[in-house]
Motif scaffolding. Structure first.
Motif, mmCIF file in Angstrom:
data_model
loop_
_atom_site.group_PDB
_atom_site.id
_atom_site.type_symbol
_atom_site.label_atom_id
_atom_site.label_comp_id
_atom_site.label_asym_id
_atom_site.label_seq_id
_atom_site.Cartn_x
_atom_site.Cartn_y
_atom_site.Cartn_z
ATOM 1 N N GLU A 70 0.767 -1.274 0.236
ATOM 2 C CA GLU A 70 0.006 -0.079 0.170
ATOM 3 C C GLU A 70 0.867 1.311 -0.095
ATOM 4 O O GLU A 70 0.493 2.272 -0.698
ATOM 5 N N VAL A 71 1.909 1.320 0.618
ATOM 6 C CA VAL A 71 2.840 2.409 0.965
ATOM 7 C C VAL A 71 3.370 2.862 -0.519
ATOM 8 O O VAL A 71 3.353 3.944 -1.076
ATOM 9 N N GLU A 73 2.037 1.560 -3.451
ATOM 10 C CA GLU A 73 0.786 1.993 -4.285
ATOM 11 C C GLU A 73 0.707 3.609 -3.925
ATOM 12 O O GLU A 73 0.496 4.287 -5.033
ATOM 13 N N ALA A 74 0.506 4.046 -2.719
ATOM 14 C CA ALA A 74 0.433 5.623 -2.741
ATOM 15 C C ALA A 74 1.541 6.257 -2.930
ATOM 16 O O ALA A 74 1.043 7.383 -3.866
ATOM 17 N N LEU A 77 1.081 6.946 -6.629
ATOM 18 C CA LEU A 77 0.057 7.807 -7.202
ATOM 19 C C LEU A 77 0.419 9.328 -7.081
ATOM 20 O O LEU A 77 0.386 10.047 -7.598
ATOM 21 N N ILE A 78 1.023 9.578 -5.921
ATOM 22 C CA ILE A 78 1.341 10.768 -5.426
ATOM 23 C C ILE A 78 2.528 11.451 -5.864
ATOM 24 O O ILE A 78 2.535 12.541 -6.630
ATOM 25 N N ARG A 81 2.664 12.947 -9.595
ATOM 26 C CA ARG A 81 2.063 14.378 -9.774
ATOM 27 C C ARG A 81 3.033 15.314 -8.989
ATOM 28 O O ARG A 81 2.927 16.275 -9.672
ATOM 29 N N MET A 85 4.591 18.727 -10.656
ATOM 30 C CA MET A 85 4.441 20.002 -9.999
ATOM 31 C C MET A 85 5.924 20.780 -9.788
ATOM 32 O O MET A 85 6.238 22.221 -10.182
ATOM 33 N N HIS A 134 4.118 21.974 -2.376
ATOM 34 C CA HIS A 134 2.918 21.774 -1.947
ATOM 35 C C HIS A 134 2.911 21.012 -0.568
ATOM 36 O O HIS A 134 3.395 19.874 -0.497
ATOM 37 N N VAL A 136 0.769 19.856 1.825
ATOM 38 C CA VAL A 136 0.054 18.641 1.977
ATOM 39 C C VAL A 136 0.620 17.280 1.464
ATOM 40 O O VAL A 136 0.811 16.477 2.102
ATOM 41 N N PHE A 137 0.991 17.486 0.130
ATOM 42 C CA PHE A 137 1.631 16.534 -0.317
ATOM 43 C C PHE A 137 2.938 16.106 0.260
ATOM 44 O O PHE A 137 3.459 14.953 0.301
ATOM 45 N N ASP A 139 3.970 16.646 3.096
ATOM 46 C CA ASP A 139 3.748 15.752 4.537
ATOM 47 C C ASP A 139 3.682 14.449 4.354
ATOM 48 O O ASP A 139 4.170 13.372 4.597
ATOM 49 N N PHE A 140 2.655 14.175 3.191
ATOM 50 C CA PHE A 140 2.222 12.683 2.817
ATOM 51 C C PHE A 140 3.374 11.875 2.529
ATOM 52 O O PHE A 140 3.976 10.839 2.764
ATOM 53 N N LEU A 144 5.496 8.757 3.906
ATOM 54 C CA LEU A 144 5.734 7.527 3.133
ATOM 55 C C LEU A 144 7.029 6.998 2.858
ATOM 56 O O LEU A 144 7.581 5.936 3.008
ATOM 57 N N GLU B 70 -4.737 23.132 -0.978
ATOM 58 C CA GLU B 70 -4.013 21.945 -1.242
ATOM 59 C C GLU B 70 -4.849 20.822 -0.816
ATOM 60 O O GLU B 70 -4.578 19.539 -1.220
ATOM 61 N N LEU B 77 -7.059 14.151 -5.901
ATOM 62 C CA LEU B 77 -6.001 12.903 -6.461
ATOM 63 C C LEU B 77 -6.343 11.599 -5.947
ATOM 64 O O LEU B 77 -6.457 10.638 -6.693
ATOM 65 N N ARG B 81 -9.400 7.809 -6.911
ATOM 66 C CA ARG B 81 -8.594 6.277 -7.240
ATOM 67 C C ARG B 81 -9.259 5.277 -5.975
ATOM 68 O O ARG B 81 -9.578 4.304 -6.526
ATOM 69 N N HIS B 134 -7.908 -0.249 1.843
ATOM 70 C CA HIS B 134 -6.584 0.440 1.615
ATOM 71 C C HIS B 134 -6.223 1.448 2.671
ATOM 72 O O HIS B 134 -6.631 2.318 2.807
ATOM 73 N N VAL B 136 -3.410 2.632 4.053
ATOM 74 C CA VAL B 136 -2.661 3.939 3.967
ATOM 75 C C VAL B 136 -3.585 4.884 3.217
ATOM 76 O O VAL B 136 -3.670 6.146 3.882
ATOM 77 N N PHE B 137 -4.371 4.792 2.360
ATOM 78 C CA PHE B 137 -5.043 5.650 1.776
ATOM 79 C C PHE B 137 -6.231 6.200 2.667
ATOM 80 O O PHE B 137 -6.710 7.272 2.710
ATOM 81 N N PHE B 140 -4.750 8.761 4.943
ATOM 82 C CA PHE B 140 -4.593 10.131 4.651
ATOM 83 C C PHE B 140 -6.045 10.762 4.271
ATOM 84 O O PHE B 140 -6.360 11.843 4.617
#
Lengths: 216, 216
Positions: A70-71, A73-74, A77-78, A81, A85, A134, A136-137, A139-140, A144, B70, B77, B81, B134, B136-137, B140
């Motif tokens: 999952e980590v 996979e996340a 996705l992130i 993107r 940016m 960004h 928020v991203f 921090d995510f 991760l 943000e 995003l 998914r 999921h 992790v998602f 978030f």
DNA sequence: TCTGCCTAAATTGTAGCCAATATTTTATAC
DNA sequence: GTATAAAATATTGGCTACAATTTAGGCAGA
């Protein structure tokens, strides 16, 4: 700061997943009281680096295969993107910072310091997020990457990290050309590579004692 | 649990952003010592619901317009998914749970309980993530929904939430047909709607006293 | 020898205390 | 009357001591 100390130890694979973090022991090592340790352990628990079991104590987290999957996979996705940016906002100054980061990584790899090389590799990904601006991203991604460090300790298949450098260089090209689409695509395949570099069927267990590990 | 109590109050807009959370006061209200309160406030600070300023205290967070933007960009995003993943794994039982959730939402809206309706609306999104399976998602999204609650308190443009129900119903259709692509697209446009429902140029300030707010 | 229970040691959970820092009030000078 | 400065007050930060819970070891009985 005790949080930072423990984090570094985790990132550089000085302490193995599952290791017990006794409050007294940690406090002794860092020369602070249990109050501070407790606060630090809770912070680390929140970012999933340690798991706290009521009345039993805190342990370095041991991500399950599902969690590992999952980590990444996340991240898949992130991070693409975010790479796009970052490519849009890239400056020459930032490019230099990234380049020197890669050099440090090379140096660490050359000197055989696997832990430090891995930690710096994560730092490169994080730097890209910071450049994207960004929060928020960012921090995510920070969370991760931290968890990825534990995952790699448990499930990494090969001993080398050369594929890393290759992808990171390819990313640099995309950033130099300010090409968001390329950066996105390279990052995506890079994460897929990392993901498939994991062997989620069996685990590399190597318990360490806390006192040995934390020679700061 | 004091964390849950404060969270609920925040979700239902019982306490406004910026409100000071004095340790003594909170401890008095929940009947626990300052030690517990401090731990709770730190946990909430980690999930960005309160901001702790050194030697000044804890305050309900006031997301900036940039932060608000943000948060919804991140939701835009991740949630589509996850909605697709949920559509793939959807069971009849889960459909019923979602349906009853929507009914509760309607009931709350009908009875004029805006706070509760909003909170339930967030709960619907969270439920979808849980169905997707999921973790992790889900974590978030949980964090993003929490912060969205504060953002809506500060920047929501219109008083109604009817657009909510419409999108949620449309999602139900996609889930019933186990149609991942449709679920993904509906979720995407739903989040865009929410995002554009914000007025990030001026702020709805409505400070409240903590004691009044927390009639549990 | 193995199992079950009971006691003791160790570790975490909570509360209350003192110190450090910020805020407010008050007094004084301009 | 306003502004500045100093003292008083209130609030948070961190440490230590005590309570509660878990874990480990030993002893008895089968």
């Amino acid at each position: 700061m005790v949080v930072a100390g423990l984090q570094r130890a985790i990132f550089e694979h000085k302490i193995a997943p599952g290791t017990k973090l006794s409050e007294d022991e940690v406090g002794e090592i860092f020369g602070v009281s249990r109050t501070i340790v407790r606060s630090a352990l809770q912070a680390l628990a929140h970012s999933q680096l340690v798991s706290i079991e009521k009345n039993r104590g805190a342990f370095i987290a041991s991500p399950t295969p599902k969690e590992a999957h999952e980590v990444f996979e996340a991240r898949g996705l992130i991070e693409p993107r975010v790479a796009a940016m970052a490519a849009k906002r890239m400056t020459d100054q930032m490019l230099e910072i990234l380049a020197s980061h890669i050099e440090d990584e090379h140096a660490a790899t050359a000197s055989g310091d696997k832990g430090r090389a891995l930690s710096l590799s994560g730092g490169y990904h994080l730097k890209i997020a910071e450049i994207a601006g960004h929060e928020v991203f960012t921090d995510f991604i920070r969370a991760l990457i931290s968890r990825s460090s534990l995952i790699i300790a448990l499930y990494w298949r090969r001993a080398d990290t050369t594929c890393e450098s290759h992808s990171h260089h390819a990313l640099m090209k995309a950033f130099e050309h300010r090409d968001p689409a390329a950066a996105e695509e390279i990052m995506r395949s890079h994460i897929v590579d990392l993901h498939s570099g994991l062997n989620l069927s069996d685990v590399n267990r190597s318990p360490l004692s806390l006192a040995d590990a934390l020679k700061l």
